[in-house]
Design a protein around this motif. Sequence first.
Motif, short mmCIF file in Angstrom:
data_model
loop_
_atom_site.label_atom_id
_atom_site.label_comp_id
_atom_site.label_asym_id
_atom_site.label_seq_id
_atom_site.Cartn_x
_atom_site.Cartn_y
_atom_site.Cartn_z
N ILE A 82 70.47 0.67 58.69
CA ILE A 82 71.36 -0.51 58.37
C ILE A 82 72.47 -0.33 59.12
O ILE A 82 73.10 -1.32 59.64
CB ILE A 82 71.26 -0.97 56.95
N GLU A 83 73.17 0.78 59.10
CA GLU A 83 74.50 0.92 59.61
C GLU A 83 74.45 0.40 61.34
O GLU A 83 75.24 -0.11 61.82
CB GLU A 83 75.14 2.42 59.68
N ASP A 84 73.29 0.94 61.74
CA ASP A 84 73.21 0.52 63.41
C ASP A 84 72.70 -0.96 63.27
O ASP A 84 73.56 -1.62 64.39
CB ASP A 84 71.98 1.50 63.74
N ILE A 85 72.15 -1.34 62.63
CA ILE A 85 71.61 -2.77 62.76
C ILE A 85 72.93 -3.82 62.86
O ILE A 85 73.31 -4.68 63.41
CB ILE A 85 70.76 -3.28 61.64
N ILE A 86 74.02 -3.47 61.97
CA ILE A 86 75.35 -4.22 61.53
C ILE A 86 76.01 -4.00 62.73
O ILE A 86 76.51 -4.76 63.31
CB ILE A 86 75.78 -3.80 60.36
N GLU A 87 75.92 -2.79 63.07
CA GLU A 87 76.92 -2.57 64.31
C GLU A 87 76.44 -3.39 65.57
O GLU A 87 77.37 -3.93 66.35
CB GLU A 87 76.98 -1.11 64.74
N ILE A 88 75.29 -3.37 65.89
CA ILE A 88 74.53 -4.15 66.87
C ILE A 88 74.79 -5.73 66.69
O ILE A 88 75.30 -6.37 67.67
CB ILE A 88 72.99 -3.78 67.30
N GLY A 89 74.40 -6.03 65.69
CA GLY A 89 74.36 -7.62 65.25
C GLY A 89 75.98 -8.06 65.20
O GLY A 89 75.94 -9.33 65.76
N THR A 90 76.96 -7.33 64.87
CA THR A 90 78.28 -7.91 64.74
C THR A 90 78.97 -7.95 66.12
O THR A 90 79.95 -8.62 66.59
CB THR A 90 79.37 -6.96 63.92
N LYS A 91 78.32 -7.57 67.13
CA LYS A 91 78.80 -7.63 68.58
C LYS A 91 78.41 -9.05 69.00
O LYS A 91 79.33 -9.66 69.95
CB LYS A 91 77.91 -6.63 69.61
N THR A 92 77.78 -10.00 68.27
CA THR A 92 77.41 -11.21 68.67
C THR A 92 77.88 -12.05 67.69
O THR A 92 78.03 -13.27 67.76
CB THR A 92 76.00 -11.59 69.25
N ALA A 93 77.68 -11.79 66.32
CA ALA A 93 77.72 -12.65 65.00
C ALA A 93 78.01 -11.83 63.85
O ALA A 93 77.29 -10.65 63.80
CB ALA A 93 76.59 -13.68 64.97
#
Length: 223
Positions: A82-93
């Motif tokens: 989940i930490e990776d998912i949040i890191e990737i996602g927050t690059k766009t929104a």
Amino acid sequence: MAHLRLGSVAPDFEADTTEGWLKFHEWAGDSWVMLFSHPGDFTPVCTTELADVSQRLPEFVKRGVQIIAISADTLKTHFEWIEDIIEIGTKTAPTCVEYPIIADEDRKVSTLYDMLDKQDATNVDPDGLPYTIRTVFIIDPKKIIRTMIQYPAAVGRDFDEIIRVIDALQAADKYKVNTPVSWKPGEDVIIPSYISDEEAERIFPKFDTVLPYLRMTRDPSRA
């Protein structure tokens, strides 16, 4: 194991998730549900998908749809992932994974829903157990499977299309209509063939007979 088809009752199960232990039917309640599987944690395509769904969560909530994911790994690695998912996602929104991810290391739920990959010999864990393919189940409030979509492990899903399908299913149920190719809310709909012209005149304020078997009318939600 019974083969699942459209119209089958979605099998009930109990499982541990990132939001605690749950009984699936009890958790689903009277909501629509999107259950979607992932080959494994820390896989690149899955990471982009879960981030995308996290960002779209308000769209699902607006439609009364609960989201639940499943991956054939442990709860511990789910939380790390989940930490990776949040890191990737927050690059766009803004991204926050506010839906449960089922831990299915033993493949019990994946087997129950026939999600295991029987084609791609590379889509296996270190012990040779098959991972899941990318399966989407859309389940209605009566626990009936209304849509099943399967993608190979290498191909990411189109969640615009999945939301469009949910819109079409909900319109069909609410207004007794069918939807034409590539339909989106607000566009004209089709009057089903089982409805006579006389009944159609009572139900729909106006319709056009395009062909003897094709009658179009305004989207009732916009009437």
